[in-house]
Design a protein around this motif. Sequence first.
Motif, mmCIF file in Angstrom:
data_model
loop_
_atom_site.group_PDB
_atom_site.id
_atom_site.type_symbol
_atom_site.label_atom_id
_atom_site.label_comp_id
_atom_site.label_asym_id
_atom_site.label_seq_id
_atom_site.Cartn_x
_atom_site.Cartn_y
_atom_site.Cartn_z
ATOM 1 N N VAL A 36 121.631 -34.793 -6.220
ATOM 2 C CA VAL A 36 122.791 -36.007 -6.580
ATOM 3 C C VAL A 36 123.757 -36.259 -5.635
ATOM 4 C CG1 VAL A 36 123.608 -37.027 -9.265
ATOM 5 C CG2 VAL A 36 121.375 -35.696 -8.502
ATOM 6 N N PRO A 37 123.539 -37.442 -5.935
ATOM 7 C CA PRO A 37 124.923 -37.651 -4.659
ATOM 8 C C PRO A 37 126.338 -37.773 -5.711
ATOM 9 C CG PRO A 37 124.251 -40.066 -4.283
ATOM 10 C CD PRO A 37 123.266 -38.103 -5.263
ATOM 11 N N ALA A 38 127.315 -37.603 -5.309
ATOM 12 C CA ALA A 38 127.966 -37.282 -6.059
ATOM 13 C C ALA A 38 128.970 -38.688 -5.933
ATOM 14 C CB ALA A 38 129.800 -36.503 -6.082
ATOM 15 N N ALA A 39 128.988 -39.076 -4.727
ATOM 16 C CA ALA A 39 129.724 -40.422 -4.295
ATOM 17 C C ALA A 39 128.891 -41.838 -5.125
ATOM 18 C CB ALA A 39 129.824 -40.980 -2.654
ATOM 19 N N ALA A 40 128.100 -41.143 -5.656
ATOM 20 C CA ALA A 40 126.620 -42.809 -6.006
ATOM 21 C C ALA A 40 127.075 -42.457 -7.176
ATOM 22 C CB ALA A 40 125.161 -42.268 -5.681
ATOM 23 N N LEU A 41 127.515 -41.648 -8.451
ATOM 24 C CA LEU A 41 127.860 -42.110 -9.651
ATOM 25 C C LEU A 41 129.976 -42.074 -9.816
ATOM 26 C CD1 LEU A 41 126.887 -38.333 -10.917
ATOM 27 C CD2 LEU A 41 125.507 -40.587 -10.624
ATOM 28 N N ALA A 42 129.530 -43.299 -10.456
ATOM 29 C CA ALA A 42 131.444 -43.755 -11.376
ATOM 30 C C ALA A 42 131.180 -42.772 -11.981
ATOM 31 C CB ALA A 42 130.652 -45.679 -11.626
ATOM 32 N N GLN A 43 132.895 -43.052 -12.369
ATOM 33 C CA GLN A 43 133.612 -41.953 -13.143
ATOM 34 C C GLN A 43 132.860 -42.351 -14.853
ATOM 35 O OE1 GLN A 43 136.231 -40.808 -12.643
ATOM 36 N NE2 GLN A 43 136.101 -41.711 -10.776
ATOM 37 N N ALA A 44 133.228 -41.154 -15.338
ATOM 38 C CA ALA A 44 131.774 -40.670 -16.773
ATOM 39 C C ALA A 44 131.910 -41.827 -17.717
ATOM 40 C CB ALA A 44 132.395 -39.122 -16.932
ATOM 41 N N ALA A 45 133.271 -42.864 -17.818
ATOM 42 C CA ALA A 45 133.001 -43.078 -18.962
ATOM 43 C C ALA A 45 131.652 -44.116 -19.017
ATOM 44 C CB ALA A 45 134.221 -44.199 -18.541
ATOM 45 N N PRO A 46 131.427 -44.127 -20.600
ATOM 46 C CA PRO A 46 130.233 -45.699 -20.943
ATOM 47 C C PRO A 46 130.761 -46.484 -19.912
ATOM 48 C CG PRO A 46 131.010 -43.961 -22.698
ATOM 49 C CD PRO A 46 132.608 -43.796 -21.617
ATOM 50 N N CYS A 47 129.572 -47.207 -19.775
ATOM 51 C CA CYS A 47 129.874 -48.102 -19.125
ATOM 52 C C CYS A 47 128.318 -48.712 -19.317
ATOM 53 C CB CYS A 47 130.327 -49.128 -18.248
ATOM 54 S SG CYS A 47 129.021 -48.220 -16.774
ATOM 55 N N ASP A 48 128.291 -50.580 -19.336
ATOM 56 C CA ASP A 48 126.359 -51.216 -19.404
ATOM 57 C C ASP A 48 126.392 -52.385 -17.507
ATOM 58 O OD1 ASP A 48 128.541 -53.152 -19.775
ATOM 59 O OD2 ASP A 48 127.693 -54.091 -21.480
ATOM 60 N N GLY A 49 127.373 -51.918 -16.576
ATOM 61 C CA GLY A 49 127.028 -52.530 -15.854
ATOM 62 C C GLY A 49 128.121 -51.927 -14.515
ATOM 63 N N GLY A 50 128.280 -52.244 -12.959
ATOM 64 C CA GLY A 50 128.651 -51.677 -12.158
ATOM 65 C C GLY A 50 128.860 -53.058 -11.444
ATOM 66 N N SER A 51 128.831 -53.336 -10.198
ATOM 67 C CA SER A 51 128.370 -54.162 -8.816
ATOM 68 C C SER A 51 128.309 -53.717 -7.708
ATOM 69 C CB SER A 51 130.072 -54.322 -8.491
ATOM 70 O OG SER A 51 131.088 -53.139 -7.872
ATOM 71 N N VAL A 52 127.778 -54.566 -7.598
ATOM 72 C CA VAL A 52 126.575 -54.806 -5.594
ATOM 73 C C VAL A 52 127.868 -55.220 -4.915
ATOM 74 C CG1 VAL A 52 124.907 -55.315 -4.599
ATOM 75 C CG2 VAL A 52 124.773 -54.935 -6.932
ATOM 76 N N PHE A 53 128.115 -54.195 -3.940
ATOM 77 C CA PHE A 53 129.219 -54.556 -2.816
ATOM 78 C C PHE A 53 128.688 -54.427 -1.224
ATOM 79 C CE2 PHE A 53 129.822 -49.871 -3.430
ATOM 80 C CZ PHE A 53 129.845 -49.556 -2.381
ATOM 81 N N GLU A 54 129.336 -55.511 -0.671
ATOM 82 C CA GLU A 54 129.193 -54.684 1.031
ATOM 83 C C GLU A 54 129.626 -53.872 1.857
ATOM 84 O OE1 GLU A 54 128.932 -57.997 4.956
ATOM 85 O OE2 GLU A 54 130.432 -57.902 3.926
ATOM 86 N N ASP A 55 129.081 -52.656 1.636
ATOM 87 C CA ASP A 55 129.590 -51.672 1.937
ATOM 88 C C ASP A 55 129.113 -51.517 3.896
ATOM 89 O OD1 ASP A 55 130.079 -48.784 2.110
ATOM 90 O OD2 ASP A 55 128.005 -47.847 1.842
ATOM 91 N N ARG A 56 130.264 -52.391 3.888
ATOM 92 C CA ARG A 56 131.143 -52.432 5.831
ATOM 93 C C ARG A 56 131.057 -50.930 5.954
ATOM 94 N NH1 ARG A 56 135.830 -56.995 5.080
ATOM 95 N NH2 ARG A 56 134.571 -58.455 4.091
ATOM 96 N N ASN A 57 131.528 -49.890 6.026
ATOM 97 C CA ASN A 57 131.848 -48.811 6.648
ATOM 98 C C ASN A 57 131.014 -47.970 6.119
ATOM 99 O OD1 ASN A 57 132.833 -47.704 4.189
ATOM 100 N ND2 ASN A 57 134.742 -47.082 4.267
ATOM 101 N N GLY A 58 129.620 -48.128 5.348
ATOM 102 C CA GLY A 58 128.821 -47.174 5.350
ATOM 103 C C GLY A 58 128.550 -45.949 4.554
#
Length: 540
Positions: free
Chosen positions: A16-38
């Motif tokens: 499981v990649p740590a970078a892939a997970l957001a903070q543990a606070a419950p949510c029902d969405g997120g964002s899709v972004f341009e990952d320029r530096n990969g």
Amino acid sequence: MRPSASVVALLFALTVPAAALAQAAPCDGGSVFEDRNGNGRRDAGERGLQGQRVSDGERIVVSDAQGRYRLPLRDNRSQFLIKPAGYRLANRSSGLPDYWLNVRLQAGPALKYGGMPATANCRDYGLIPERRKASGDLDVLVFADPQTKTATDVDYYRRDIVEPLLAGRAGSRVADLGLSLGDITHDDLSLYPQLNAVTASLEVPWLHAPGNHDLDFDATRDEDSLLSFRHVYGPDTFAWEEAQANFVVFDDVVYQPGGKTDYIGGLRPDQFAFLESYLASASKQRLLVLAMHIPLFDAAPGRETFRSADRERLFALLKDFPNVLVLSGHSHTQRHVFHDATDGWQGAKPLHEYNVGAACGAFWSGVKDAQGIPDTTMSDGTPNGYARLSVRADAGYGLRWFPARQSGGDKAANPYLRLYLPKVLRRGSYPIRGVFANVYMGRADSRVEYRIDEGEWKPMRRVEQPDPTLLAENARDDEAGRLRGYDRAAIATPSAHLWNAPLPTDAAAGEHQVDVRVFDPWQGEQRLSASYRLLDTAQD
């Protein structure tokens, strides 16, 4: 010795990649972004991407002008981004592309191989702009059934399939994309990390469909039967897009614990909901590739191996798509099936299903070669190996089978076909002995011809019977006083791609050349030659 469930769970947790997970606070969405530096994280200045699709395997939502998406969480779901053409993804620590999040809000069943543990419940998805040109053909590696039982089999997979691919790349990419069509392993799911390390060495974005040997067999219901698989590989049903083709990869193994059979081919209602939603806006100009494990056709007349009602419903969803290719595995043989109205297909032209031969062949069985790798020819006489799918921008495609370790041994005589014929015949004997051509990618309409001593080309006749080369190997196994390999060669079964022609015995005594040619629809004319001798003998 098998590792304990706790050790297996720890191994899986490392994927499981740590970078892939957001903070543990419950949510029902997120964002899709341009990952320029990969780097897989949304950094300052990286813009949100509008119109990107995120799904939980049933519903599909679209990101807004700021790249935000809203998808209320549902327990036991695998959320995923539908990768659009023109972008690539960062990799997880396992080497797999990072496009999903498993949602586990409550404790699941205790399973031998760890299942799907509780995870953080929201995330952002990064898309890296693809800098290479997408105007050429898309090159896809297709593996069916690596099916490793032990670490020894994983080593066979590495040396027989993966290392020759790496050796042959000559500084270029091995492929643009990879697909595995299920039975990644053979019931021992603790082998996933080892297998992934081998496959990841190809440095190709790799997608996995589950097979019947990837199930948690201690699960008590179908909904929980792929929890350990999904923890490692993410969603069991998802879409992925490239400039030349759209791919839908899905689980078509319906687990039936306690039933007459453990499983049957079919699809769940949530999968149909996802497919219907995805196909409603999918391009009809691109090739649509469906990747699955169990074939859509029934394995034998009168025996339902894929639920007919599900096949009918799937065909109804696909009927308006003019360019569809189905890739399946499971059979450990190889054949091409063209579904038509007699199968319930309603499209304007027959639906092509390529049932891909197994990477493990006949389950890593048979006599070992000088490198210690089993012969593992499949029961229809096809050598183990892998396929390549090439897709053009106009939705046209080509297919090719690559026998394992093409660079050495008898397997390399010709990657398209193998010939079998007697070495010696009596001149003037009744001409009942013939030449057999096993055309690995042969279809019912394939043109296969032969000639003797550079004479006139004549058609060969397609026959559905066992490959005589494998029958001879079966006889050698039977006659041996000890085991010739860890497991005997596969029992020869009728092949869907075998051709036969008689050998004349009325020619002069001596050596006679036999040439066979095949007109492959994707690779053009292919030839192979052999010879037999005619001898004059006096009757006692």
